[in-house]
Structure formats: structure tokens, C-alpha cells
Design an enzyme around this catalytic site. Structure first.
Site, PDB file in Angstrom:
ATOM      1  N   ARG A  63       0.641  -1.224   0.381  1.00 49.32           N
ATOM      2  CA  ARG A  63      -0.424  -0.191   0.228  1.00 49.32           C
ATOM      3  C   ARG A  63       0.683   1.357  -0.178  1.00 49.32           C
ATOM      4  O   ARG A  63       2.033   0.946  -0.016  1.00 49.32           O
ATOM      5  CB  ARG A  63      -0.357  -0.300   1.029  1.00 49.32           C
ATOM      6  CG  ARG A  63      -2.199  -1.376   0.988  1.00 49.32           C
ATOM      7  CD  ARG A  63      -3.235  -1.004   2.280  1.00 49.32           C
ATOM      8  NE  ARG A  63      -2.278  -1.071   3.639  1.00 49.32           N
ATOM      9  CZ  ARG A  63      -1.939  -0.134   4.457  1.00 49.32           C
ATOM     10  NH1 ARG A  63      -1.866   0.991   4.176  1.00 49.32           N
ATOM     11  NH2 ARG A  63      -0.824  -0.715   5.661  1.00 49.32           N
ATOM     12  N   LYS A 207      -8.864  -1.963   0.420  1.00 48.10           N
ATOM     13  CA  LYS A 207      -8.625  -1.355   1.965  1.00 48.10           C
ATOM     14  C   LYS A 207      -9.259   0.301   1.340  1.00 48.10           C
ATOM     15  O   LYS A 207      -9.654   0.723   2.693  1.00 48.10           O
ATOM     16  CB  LYS A 207      -7.122  -0.884   2.139  1.00 48.10           C
ATOM     17  CG  LYS A 207      -6.323  -2.338   3.000  1.00 48.10           C
ATOM     18  CD  LYS A 207      -7.569  -2.745   4.242  1.00 48.10           C
ATOM     19  CE  LYS A 207      -6.224  -3.831   4.669  1.00 48.10           C
ATOM     20  NZ  LYS A 207      -6.675  -4.757   5.813  1.00 48.10           N
ATOM     21  N   HIS A 226     -10.503  -4.220  12.557  1.00 49.80           N
ATOM     22  CA  HIS A 226      -9.292  -4.491  11.413  1.00 49.80           C
ATOM     23  C   HIS A 226      -9.038  -6.215  12.595  1.00 49.80           C
ATOM     24  O   HIS A 226      -8.166  -5.807  13.062  1.00 49.80           O
ATOM     25  CB  HIS A 226      -8.540  -3.647  12.124  1.00 49.80           C
ATOM     26  CG  HIS A 226      -6.842  -3.940   9.938  1.00 49.80           C
ATOM     27  ND1 HIS A 226      -5.892  -4.032  10.765  1.00 49.80           N
ATOM     28  CD2 HIS A 226      -7.264  -5.100   9.678  1.00 49.80           C
ATOM     29  CE1 HIS A 226      -5.493  -4.960  10.080  1.00 49.80           C
ATOM     30  NE2 HIS A 226      -5.985  -5.279   8.451  1.00 49.80           N
ATOM     31  N   SER A 244      -0.723  -6.279  10.050  1.00 46.87           N
ATOM     32  CA  SER A 244      -0.916  -7.437   8.778  1.00 46.87           C
ATOM     33  C   SER A 244       0.632  -8.197   9.029  1.00 46.87           C
ATOM     34  O   SER A 244       1.797  -7.157   9.839  1.00 46.87           O
ATOM     35  CB  SER A 244      -0.860  -6.824   7.214  1.00 46.87           C
ATOM     36  OG  SER A 244      -0.059  -7.505   6.194  1.00 46.87           O
ATOM     37  N   LYS A 248      -3.385 -12.627  11.893  1.00 44.75           N
ATOM     38  CA  LYS A 248      -4.730 -12.827  11.893  1.00 44.75           C
ATOM     39  C   LYS A 248      -5.197 -12.867  11.103  1.00 44.75           C
ATOM     40  O   LYS A 248      -5.840 -14.370  11.669  1.00 44.75           O
ATOM     41  CB  LYS A 248      -5.592 -11.358  11.827  1.00 44.75           C
ATOM     42  CG  LYS A 248      -4.785 -10.039  12.014  1.00 44.75           C
ATOM     43  CD  LYS A 248      -6.162  -8.962  12.143  1.00 44.75           C
ATOM     44  CE  LYS A 248      -5.823  -8.511  10.702  1.00 44.75           C
ATOM     45  NZ  LYS A 248      -4.598  -8.185   9.787  1.00 44.75           N
ATOM     46  N   THR A 249      -4.712 -14.081   9.938  1.00 51.22           N
ATOM     47  CA  THR A 249      -5.086 -14.891   9.211  1.00 51.22           C
ATOM     48  C   THR A 249      -4.808 -16.491   9.811  1.00 51.22           C
ATOM     49  O   THR A 249      -5.455 -17.026   9.740  1.00 51.22           O
ATOM     50  CB  THR A 249      -4.231 -14.291   7.779  1.00 51.22           C
ATOM     51  OG1 THR A 249      -5.477 -13.324   7.393  1.00 51.22           O
ATOM     52  CG2 THR A 249      -4.862 -15.993   6.825  1.00 51.22           C
ATOM     53  N   ASP A 263      -9.971 -10.794   8.099  1.00 52.78           N
ATOM     54  CA  ASP A 263      -9.271  -9.722   8.546  1.00 52.78           C
ATOM     55  C   ASP A 263     -10.719  -7.640   8.552  1.00 52.78           C
ATOM     56  O   ASP A 263      -9.869  -7.254   8.969  1.00 52.78           O
ATOM     57  CB  ASP A 263      -8.844  -8.944   6.929  1.00 52.78           C
ATOM     58  CG  ASP A 263      -7.973  -7.910   6.818  1.00 52.78           C
ATOM     59  OD1 ASP A 263      -6.860  -7.320   7.360  1.00 52.78           O
ATOM     60  OD2 ASP A 263      -7.898  -6.978   5.888  1.00 52.78           O
ATOM     61  N   ARG A 329       0.979 -12.092  -1.421  1.00 47.44           N
ATOM     62  CA  ARG A 329      -0.216 -12.661  -1.272  1.00 47.44           C
ATOM     63  C   ARG A 329      -0.712 -13.321  -2.495  1.00 47.44           C
ATOM     64  O   ARG A 329      -0.662 -13.548  -3.493  1.00 47.44           O
ATOM     65  CB  ARG A 329      -0.906 -10.636  -1.785  1.00 47.44           C
ATOM     66  CG  ARG A 329      -0.142  -9.859  -0.623  1.00 47.44           C
ATOM     67  CD  ARG A 329      -1.110  -9.325   0.596  1.00 47.44           C
ATOM     68  NE  ARG A 329      -0.897  -8.800   1.789  1.00 47.44           N
ATOM     69  CZ  ARG A 329      -0.938  -9.032   2.666  1.00 47.44           C
ATOM     70  NH1 ARG A 329      -2.232  -9.190   3.842  1.00 47.44           N
ATOM     71  NH2 ARG A 329      -0.502  -8.179   3.745  1.00 47.44           N
TER      72      ARG A 329
END
Length: 539
Positions: A63, A207, A226, A244, A248-249, A263, A329
């Protein structure tokens, strides 16, 4: 099928604010097979041996938060959290860029997807993506929610819908449009439109809508978060907050639990709902042993692999190869995971886990938080920004990101903390701080806590095994550290004991404590004194 995008062709529920635009060659709402054909025909990517589509995003492999703007206009200017996250852009500058993007897309083959965000029909937001790249249309189809004949309920008046005009090969003009660089992500809340120019990183599509939801939903009383979410066999829900790369995943995808989402979520009076229909999982170092479900989903037909290096002979992905970027990704629909929720909904959380990747190597691997400590750590959002997640980040950087996601906040952080705090007080989940970062020393000296140990910690939290375990209060951070966790060496639980030099640990711990206190001065006076007092103890 080629169609003309015009007002008379747009479904009544979907977006019409770009109705003045006319595109002579547009492919609308095409499925994955058709989008594959277009992407390969146009040379946008390569077919992976296992069926995924591999693409490269050019110079932007993460990003560009410094290039994000919000149009300053009357309906929202008194509510937006202005500053480096939401930089103001004048309406006339938006119009200049909008005209150029519209003209740019009008001359090209474009791909349109009419989709939704928000699994709860009461808050459903129509999203139209218009892009010049077939693979980006596929990305959007994977990440958002596809309408189906079984969908019930119309969007509310507040959720009238947003259009994303996505023109990665067009560069913004800083002299004419007052952008910072040739890259621009511009949100116009009044026009319900997002412009993206000068970046091929598809994460900006995802996003940008999250930022919109962070503006719309809190105004309807929804706590926007988030975080990832999953549920046990008994329906008990757990949330995992974190930036990130903090896990989390990885930690929410568990074969013994149902994945609600990995997410972005909202918390209402009815419970939890996912904002998305897909996963945008990091793949660097991905293996069938450590993350078998994600590993399989990342290679299936329909998945988009971003910047993953392929073996030139076999077309197998090299998930350990970071020569393109560490921020590799995989974008795939949640239906690619065998234990995903069919509706993206869940009850009120029983456990909340706040994930941090501590590059100082001093935070304990697990600690229980009081409600005040939970608010302190939520507003602090401490972690180490991991390599590749933003352009220019090449190694872990210490950062405080309010609400574990300040780049995506549209309103002041305390607004989100108030909503979350109210939910925590009402439903009394246990709240835990879990460090997935370093132990035995800082980054470059110590080692990252193993995923096996972190999984053991999370399993113990979710099973309730830690609820009755005695704790010790960390003398610097004041949090309650369990003395025993099944499957985890006892010495790992006491961070100081993992260092060869205890005095060096003390110096590093105090340095991080001071950083916490300095960062939190921005919230003093805006939150209760008990929350301010819940922070680390400095000398």
C-alpha cells in the site's frame, strides 16, 4: 459479453454516480473463467501449474498510505479524522483527476464487477469496481461478496453504494491535481466514489472500501474492527486484532473452528459480521505443514497470486522466494477454505486476542488484560510493521497504529475505542495480548516466537484452559502473565528469562514502555483516567 455501461444498464440497487461515463467496451460481471481468459490474452499474468493466476503489481508491491486522500466537502469535513491518514483534497482537484480517469478508461477495454461489502444484509454496501485490468476485476470478485439469488434485503439509505474507478496505468499529476506523487487513492464520501491511479497493488481496492465502512458504520452504532474472527463447534466466537503480518489469518484459520472472516468485521447488537467474501493472505514462507488450508487455497483455480515467484520450468510457486517482495499475497474467496462460514455471521465474542509482533523482544508471549488495559492496548495498537506491507518497509519497524489499523480509520480513534469498549463492557469477553514477535532479544538478535508455540497459546485461550491458571504481574507492562500454558516452555512465558543479558532486557523493556507512554499522550484527556493508568510503568 461486451456491454455499454450506462444508466439504463445498471441494476437499480447498484451504483449510478458514474452514469455520465460511457465506456464503449466493457465486460460486466464476468465469472472467473472469463476473467482468466482475458488476463492471459492480455498478458496480465501466468497460469500456475495448480490452477491459480500469478500476476505482478509493478513497482508498488504494498500500500501507499502517504498517497491516500479524502475529498474535503461539507457533508463530512467536520467528522473525518484529518491528518497524515486522511489528507484533504479539494473538490476541484478531485474533479480534475476524475475527468482524466474517466477519459482514460473510456478509451480502453474495461472490466466491471457489481459486488457487495458486509455479510449482514442490514448493513450491505453495494460496490462497483471499474478497472482496466482483468485480474483486478478477479481480485475484486474474490475479495468482496458476490450477489446471489438467495440474497435478502435491500441496502439501507446510508449504504447507497460506492464506485471504484481503478486506473493503475494512469499517473496522477501532482502539479494539476495537488497529489503528493503520481500515485493517488482518493475517497469522495459525498459523491460515493473512489479514484485509484498510479499503483498496480490491488490491496488498495480492498482497503479503500474498508476505510469507507469505517466512516459509514460507526455512525450507525456498529463497532468496526480490523480483526479476524472464528467460532468453535458450540458457536463461541473469538476475535483476533492485529496489523498485517501479525497472524490474523494464520491463527484464525483453524480446522477445528469455523472461519467467519480473516481481516475486517463489524460488531452490532446481534453479533459479528464479516465485511468481505474473501481472504488476502500473505504467502511468504507459506507451507503445507504449517498452514495446510491456506496453502491449498492459494493454489486453486480462481486464486490470484500477487508477486509470487514461479519456477520457470514447472510453474510451481516459490513461496520462500522474496526476490519480488516479502509482501507476496494470495487473494481467494473464503469458499476456498473448507471450514469457512457460509454466511459470514457470528454471535458475540467470548474471547478477544490482540496480536502484536514485538521487535523489541520484551513483551510476554501471552498476557490477560483488564478492560482498561484492553482499551489502552487497542488505542496504542503497538506492533512492528513487517517488511513489504507498505512501500519502502524492508525490515520490521516499531509502530503504534491506533485500533490496530490507523491507516484505515476515517474517524478519530477514540470513536472506535468507545464503541468497542461499550461492547466489551456489555458482553464481558476475556481479552488477551499475544506477542507473535521476538523472544530472547530484539530483531536481529533474538528469534521469532514459533508458530507452534503461538498456536498452543491460542488453543489454550479458546478452550478456556488459561482462565483458572495463576498469573504473575509483569513489573514493567503491568499485565497478567500465565505461569503455565500447555505445550509452551515455562521459560518462554517470562520474557526476561529468555535473554542472555537480563540488564539489557531491562533497558529494552523500559525503552518500549517509554515509547508507549509518549505515544499515548495524544489520548490523555480524551479517555478515562483509568485507561491512561493502565499503561506500562516507567521510571
Amino acid at each position: 459479453m461486451d456491454v455499454q455501461i450506462a444508466e439504463e444498464h445498471a441494476p437499480s440497487e447498484m451504483l449510478t454516480q458514474d452514469r455520465a461515463a460511457r465506456f464503449s467496451k466493457a465486460h460486466q460481471n464476468q465469472g472467473r473463467a472469463q476473467l482468466y481468459e482475458h488476463a492471459l490474452r492480455r498478458g496480465e499474468g501466468q497460469l500456475v501449474e495448480s490452477g491459480a493466476l500469478a500476476v505482478e503489481t509493478g513497482v508498488h508491491t504494498g500500500r501507499s498510505p502517504q498517497d491516500r486522500f479524502v475529498v474535503q466537502e461539507a457533508s463530512s469535513q467536520d467528522e473525518v479524522w484529518w491528518g497524515p491518514v486522511n489528507q484533504p483534497l479539494a473538490e476541484e482537484d478531485f474533479e480534475r483527476l476524475h475527468r482524466r480517469i474517466t477519459d482514460h478508461l473510456a478509451d480502453r477495454e474495461v472490466f466491471v464487477q457489481n459486488l457487495y461489502a458486509c455479510a449482514d444484509p442490514a448493513y450491505r454496501l453495494p460496490v462497483r469496481v471499474v478497472t482496466e485490468q482483468a485480474w483486478c476485476a478477479l481480485f475484486a470478485r474474490n475479495l468482496f461478496i458476490e450477489p446471489s439469488p438467495s440474497d435478502q434485503g435491500a441496502p439501507s439509505e446510508e449504504a447507497a453504494g460506492f464506485t471504484i474507478l481503478h486506473a493503475p496505468t494512469l499517473t496522477a499529476d501532482p502539479d494539476r491535481e495537488n497529489t503528493r506523487t503520481e500515485t493517488a487513492i482518493v475517497v469522495n464520501l459525498a459523491r460515493r466514489m473512489i479514484l485509484i491511479a498510479g499503483t498496480g497493488y490491488a490491496g488498495e481496492i480492498k482497503k479503500s472500501i474498508f476505510g469507507v465502512l469505517q466512516y459509514l458504520l460507526p455512525r450507525q452504532g456498529v463497532a468496526t474492527m480490523h480483526c479476524s474472527a472464528n467460532a468453535g463447534a458450540d458457536g463461541s466466537v473469538a476475535l483476533f486484532f492485529g496489523l498485517s503480518g501479525t497472524g490474523k489469518t494464520t491463527l484464525s484459520v483453524d480446522p477445528t473452528r469455523t472461519l467467519i472472516g480473516d481481516d475486517e468485521h463489524g460488531w452490532t447488537d446481534a453479533g459479528i459480521f464479516n465485511f468481505e467474501g474473501g481472504s488476502y493472505a500473505k504467502t511468504i514462507g507459506l507451507s503445507a505443514t504449517a498452514e495446510p488450508e491456506i496453502y491449498a487455497a492459494a493454489q486453486r483455480f480462481g486464486t490470484v497470486l500477487e508477486n509470487v515467484v514461479l519456477d520457470p520450468e514447472t510453474r510451481h510457486p516459490r513461496f520462500d522466494d522474496d526476490s519480488q517482495t516479502e509482501n507476496t499475497r494470495a487473494a481467494f474467496p473464503l469458499s476456498s477454505l473448507p471450514h469457512a462460514s457460509p454466511d459470514g455471521l457470528g454471535g458475540h465474542p467470548v474471547q478477544i486476542v490482540m496480536l502484536t509482533a514485538d521487535a523489541f523482544g520484551v513483551l510476554p508471549p501471552v498476557a490477560r488484560l483488564t478492560p482498561d488495559q484492553a482499551m489502552y492496548h487497542y488505542l496504542s495498537g503497538y506492533t512492528s510493521k513487517l517488511a513489504g506491507t507498505e512501500r519502502g518497509v524492508t525490515e520490521p519497524e516499531t509502530t503504534f497504529s491506533a485500533c490496530f489499523g490507523s491507516p484505515f480509520l476515517s474517524l478519530p480513534p477514540t470513536r472506535y475505542a468507545e464503541l468497542l469498549g461499550e461492547r466489551i463492557r456489555r458482553h464481558s469477553p476475556s481479552v488477551w495480548l499475544v506477542n507473535t514477535g521476538w523472544s530472547g532479544g530484539p530483531y536481529g538478535v533474538g528469534e521469532r516466537i514459533s508458530i507452534a508455540h503461538t498456536r498452543s497459546i491460542v488453543r489454550a485461550i479458546l478452550s478456556g484452559d488459561l482462565d483458572a491458571i495463576p498469573t504473575e504481574t509483569d513489573p514493567v507492562f503491568g499485565v497478567a502473565v500465565p505461569t503455565v500454558v500447555p505445550g509452551v516452555p515455562a521459560e518462554l512465558l517470562r520474557s526476561r528469562s529468555t535473554w542472555d543479558d537480563a540488564e539489557a532486557y531491562d533497558v529494552q523493556a523500559q525503552r518500549l514502555a517509554d515509547a508507549f507512554v509518549t505515544n499515548f499522550t495524544q489520548f490523555v484527556g480524551a479517555v478515562p483516567a483509568s485507561v491512561v493508568a493502565a499503561g506500562p510503568r516507567t521510571t
